[in-house]
Design a protein around this motif. Structure first.
Motif, short mmCIF file in Angstrom:
data_model
loop_
_atom_site.label_atom_id
_atom_site.label_comp_id
_atom_site.label_asym_id
_atom_site.label_seq_id
_atom_site.Cartn_x
_atom_site.Cartn_y
_atom_site.Cartn_z
N SER A 277 -8.50 0.72 1.48
CA SER A 277 -8.50 -0.39 2.43
C SER A 277 -7.78 -1.60 1.85
O SER A 277 -7.07 -2.32 2.56
N GLN A 278 -7.96 -1.84 0.54
CA GLN A 278 -7.26 -2.96 -0.09
C GLN A 278 -5.75 -2.73 -0.08
O GLN A 278 -4.97 -3.66 0.14
N LEU A 279 -5.34 -1.47 -0.31
CA LEU A 279 -3.91 -1.18 -0.23
C LEU A 279 -3.39 -1.35 1.19
O LEU A 279 -2.25 -1.80 1.39
N LEU A 280 -4.19 -0.98 2.16
CA LEU A 280 -3.77 -1.13 3.56
C LEU A 280 -3.60 -2.60 3.94
O LEU A 280 -2.72 -2.95 4.73
N THR A 281 -4.46 -3.46 3.41
CA THR A 281 -4.30 -4.89 3.70
C THR A 281 -3.00 -5.45 3.12
O THR A 281 -2.46 -6.43 3.62
N PHE A 282 -2.50 -4.81 2.06
CA PHE A 282 -1.23 -5.25 1.48
C PHE A 282 -0.04 -4.69 2.26
O PHE A 282 1.06 -5.23 2.16
N LEU A 283 -0.25 -3.66 3.06
CA LEU A 283 0.85 -3.02 3.77
C LEU A 283 1.58 -3.98 4.72
O LEU A 283 2.81 -3.98 4.75
N PRO A 284 0.91 -4.82 5.53
CA PRO A 284 1.66 -5.76 6.38
C PRO A 284 2.53 -6.73 5.58
O PRO A 284 3.64 -7.09 6.01
N VAL A 285 2.03 -7.17 4.40
CA VAL A 285 2.84 -8.06 3.57
C VAL A 285 4.11 -7.35 3.11
O VAL A 285 5.22 -7.91 3.16
N ALA A 286 3.95 -6.09 2.69
CA ALA A 286 5.12 -5.33 2.25
C ALA A 286 6.10 -5.12 3.40
O ALA A 286 7.32 -5.25 3.24
N PHE A 287 5.57 -4.81 4.58
CA PHE A 287 6.43 -4.58 5.74
C PHE A 287 7.12 -5.89 6.15
O PHE A 287 8.29 -5.88 6.56
N ALA A 288 6.42 -7.02 6.04
CA ALA A 288 7.03 -8.31 6.35
C ALA A 288 8.19 -8.61 5.39
O ALA A 288 9.23 -9.14 5.80
N LEU A 289 7.99 -8.28 4.10
CA LEU A 289 9.08 -8.47 3.15
C LEU A 289 10.29 -7.62 3.52
O LEU A 289 11.44 -8.08 3.47
N LEU A 290 10.04 -6.37 3.91
CA LEU A 290 11.14 -5.49 4.27
C LEU A 290 11.88 -6.03 5.50
O LEU A 290 13.12 -6.10 5.52
#
Length: 805
Positions: A277-290
């Motif tokens: 779940s913690q990794l999933l919360t980071f996923l939108p940040v990573a997608f926003a960077l991309l």
């Protein structure tokens, strides 16, 4: 995860906390005096923590924030009773200086002086306590910052396992496999828990709705944005740059919202496990960077020349766009690896092995990107020269970073090698600043209707403000702490001391506001005098200009005095500055001061007024404007000449139209020998009297000036009612004289010369017959032709320049 996630990943939270700290500092009031006993206990505890140097970085940051709040209170307490202290000091000054040693003063004055001094010391005591406490707090904050900075440098330069050692590969494979199985086990455990399944079943409608909305935004969002863009382009042709930018932002916002909805649905299900779940919360940040890097590449290196902020040549634009997206993808992979290492508590050797190939790929892409930017030339215009140089410089730095980062990672300096990430983000922030500056120019063009974007001064100033506003973000990206930025703000708020007065930013703001108000009032008064009051008086234009200018200088001087007094600055402390300024005026600025004084003399005495025809320093023309330092003259060639006012006072000035426009014209005329001189005099007088601009009182005069080498010389002298037309009158009289002489048969001579050779035989050495014999009987010369009074007259220097002169 917080150790390896760079600061730019939490940039919004950092900036928010920064402004919260600033707001808390600004909210401090002096309603209650500081509790110095409590401060003493906190200061002693802080000194013990600093001496031991064993506290964690988070504990040190919390202690520093607490001390910073106390320091703000002490800074506010330093201005306590400031007005009352100033009043007592003025009272003591009014009593006069204290008596000299051995001298006495009246008992009443001595008693009053002692009373005022006692009250002054009692009011100064809290201020001195606040100053001492403020100094102690400053010292503690500096010591804590030094400890934290030392730890950061040690961590950055720490040497760890090398990813090139084969023994570390097996360790990394074993630990990564074990961590992946642990995440899988957590998911299976969550799915097998009946309570979590029941909870997910209850939330199923919301989860399905979020999944459907997310999928719809991901699949159809781009088409919706493109349709909106086509609609805006059809409706308006102006501001295409603004609409294009807003539409491009939509290509980021809608997909990001869709992915966030999907991640939110996964979190609501509760079946992912705690660490996943913690990794999933980071996923939108990573997608926003991309998405953000892809958007930056599209805007910076757009295939359309009108939209490209950095117009690269040829196919390098597409290459640069692809590399921008690839940089973002590799950056996201690095961040995910760092988060995975922190969640699974993997060893440093495993992290070095996992990060090394990504760092190498990131270096290769960055190297190629740096080569493209370093070869950028662009349009070499004045407004683009600085951007072009900065782009090439950043390209060279990118090449250097791309080479250093993999080398540092290979030898075991993992933390130092990860500095490639802040450099990539630095490039992104710089590109974003360029895009925003371009947006400002496009908005200015949309609002003002200018043909070319960025022609006004306002877009340039806003662009500079954007660059300055980006500096804190650059600092945060490169590891600056929020506390360090707030410390800069605290130092700024502290101000500086001039004499016995502390000048703070608030005082400076008051100075600017009061002076601006006084300046605006002065300009309003000048406009009222110029447009409403003075035109109804009998003052001439020069006197009106002098009065308006004098009002402006007096008003600006008074506005400056009032603004300085409003800040509480003692004007007597400016005596040293005034003395230094007088020395500078005496040596380096004497010419400027001389012209300034001469300008005041011109405005007061008015020997020259606007509209006068003058001649000064070899320049002749019409006075267009008299300012304090110089005077602008428009010559008859329609060029402006700026003459220092000192030349009008120290030099010779000829004013052709001072007081009135009456002037004299002189027309010289020559006639052939043998002409009746009285006849010529009569003709010339009639020509002069017939001209409408010639005055009959006094009447024009004709003078027989003498016997010239080729003619009898006459001259017409007449007074004109408007000397500004002297060249036209001169030309008109010449035309009239030529016509009358032709009618009366008066010849206008032209110069003739006879050439006699002393030894002509030297010109014909081959002839047997001396040429002297031939010279004894010269051939008859052809009869001279009758002179044409229009073709054979000598040119005159009185030519009209199209201005009636």
């Amino acid at each position: 995860m917080s150790r390896h996630l760079p600061r730019f990943a939490n940039l919004a939270a950092i900036v928010l906390s920064f402004w919260l700290v600033v707001g808390a500092a600004l909210a401090q009031t002096t309603a209650e005096p500081p509790d110095y006993e409590e401060w003493g206990r906190i200061a002693e505890r802080a000194e013990q923590v600093v001496e031991r140097g064993q506290a964690s970085e988070d504990a040190l940051e919390q202690l520093r924030a607490q001390i910073a709040q106390w320091r703000d209170r002490f800074l506010a307490a330093q201005s306590q009773n400031a007005t009352r202290i100033q009043t007592l000091e003025n009272q003591l000054e009014a009593l006069g200086p204290p008596p000299e040693e051995g001298a006495e003063e009246p008992p009443e004055i001595a008693e009053r002086r002692a009373e005022l001094r006692a009250r002054l010391e009692s009011l100064r005591a809290p201020v001195r306590n606040a100053e001492e406490a403020f100094t102690r707090a400053n010292g503690l904050i500096d010591e804590i910052d030094e400890i934290i900075r030392t730890r950061q440098v040690d961590e950055l330069l720490s040497h760890g396992p090398s990813p090139l050692v084969p023994a570390n590969w097996a360790t990394a494979l074993r630990e990564a496999s074990h961590a992946a199985r642990s995440l899988e086990t957590e998911v299976q455990t969550a799915i097998g828990t009946p309570s979590r399944v029941a909870e997910a079943r209850d939330r199923l409608p919301v989860i399905v709705l979020l999944l459907a909305a997310g999928a719809l935004l991901l699949l159809r969002g781009h088409r919706w944005v493109n349709n909106l863009g086509d609609l805006m382009r059809r409706r308006t042709r102006r501001g295409t740059g603004v609409w294009s930018l807003l539409i491009s932002v939509g290509h980021i916002a809608l997909p990001f919202a869709g992915l966030s909805a999907i991640v939110w649905a996964a979190a609501l299900s509760g079946l992912a496990g705690p660490r996943l779940s913690q990794l999933l919360t980071f996923l939108p940040v990573a997608f926003a960077l991309l998405l953000g890097y892809r958007w930056l590449g599209q805007r910076l290196y757009s295939p359309l020349d009108a939209e490209a902020v950095i117009p690269l040549e040829g196919g390098t634009r597409r290459e640069a766009r692809n590399y921008s997206t690839l940089l973002a993808g590799l950056l996201v992979v690095q961040l995910v690896i760092g988060a995975f290492v922190d969640l699974a508590s993997l060893s440093q050797a495993t992290e070095a092995v996992l990060q090394f190939p990504v760092t190498v790929l990131l270096g290769l892409v960055l190297f190629r990107m740096g080569v493209i930017l370093s070869r950028f030339r662009g349009v070499e215009l004045a407004e683009n020269a600085f951007v072009n140089r900065v782009t090439r410089f950043m390209g060279r730095l990118s090449i250097l970073v791309a080479v250093l980062a993999p080398l540092l990672a290979a030898v075991g300096y993992l933390n130092a090698s990860l500095l490639i990430r802040p450099w990539v983000v630095t490039l992104a922030i710089a590109g974003l600043v360029l895009i925003l500056q371009r947006l400002v120019r496009d908005v200015d063009q949309l609002l003002t209707g200018r043909e070319t974007a960025g022609e006004g001064l306002l877009p340039v100033l806003i662009g500079m403000a954007l660059t300055i506003a980006a500096l804190p973000f650059f600092a945060l990206v490169w590891g600056a702490r929020t506390a360090e930025l707030t410390e800069i703000w605290a130092r700024f708020r502290e101000g500086f001391v001039v004499g016995e007065t502390r000048i703070s930013p608030t005082d400076f703001l008051v100075l600017v506001v009061v002076f601006a108000a006084g300046y605006a009032a002065t300009r309003a008064l000048q406009n009222g005098l110029r447009n409403s009051v003075l035109p109804r008086t009998r003052l001439d234009k020069g006197a009106q200009t002098a009065l308006v200018s004098g009002t402006g200088y007096v008003g600006i001087f008074l506005a400056a005095l009032i603004a300085i007094s409003a800040t509480g600055l003692d004007l007597s402390s400016l005596a040293i500055v005034a003395g230094a300024l007088s020395v500078g005026i005496g040596f380096g600025l004497q010419n400027i001061v001389s012209n300034f004084v001469a300008g005041i003399i011109l405005l007061i005495e008015r020997p020259v007024s606007e509209g006068d025809w003058i001649e000064v320093g070899g320049q002749m023309g019409i006075v267009r404007k008299i300012s304090v330092r110089s005077t602008r003259i428009e010559t008859f060639d329609r060029t402006d000449v700026i003459v220092p006012n000192g030349d009008f006072v120290s030099g010779v000035v000829t004013n052709w139209t001072r007081g009135n426009t009456i002037g004299r014209v002189i027309v010289p005329v020559g006639v052939a020998y043998g002409t009746d001189t009285r006849k010529v005099e009569r003709i010339l007088r009639e020509v002069a009297e017939d001209h409408p601009l010639v005055l009959m009182d006094p009447p024009p005069s004709v003078f027989f000036r003498g016997f010239g080498a080729d003619s009898l010389d006459f001259e017409i002298r007449a007074i004109l009612r408007d000397v500004n037309w002297v060249l036209n009158v001169h030309s008109d009289m010449n035309h009239a004289i030529a016509r009358r002489f032709a009618e009366e048969g008066v010849e206008i001579p032209f110069a003739q010369r006879d050439v006699w050779l002393r030894n002509p035989e030297t010109l014909f050495p081959d002839r047997s017959t001396p040429p002297k014999a031939a010279a004894a009987a010269p051939e008859a010369a052809p009869p001279p032709r009758a002179p044409d009074p229009y073709l054979d007259r000598p040119e005159t220097d009185a030519e009209s320049d199209g201005d009636g002169r």
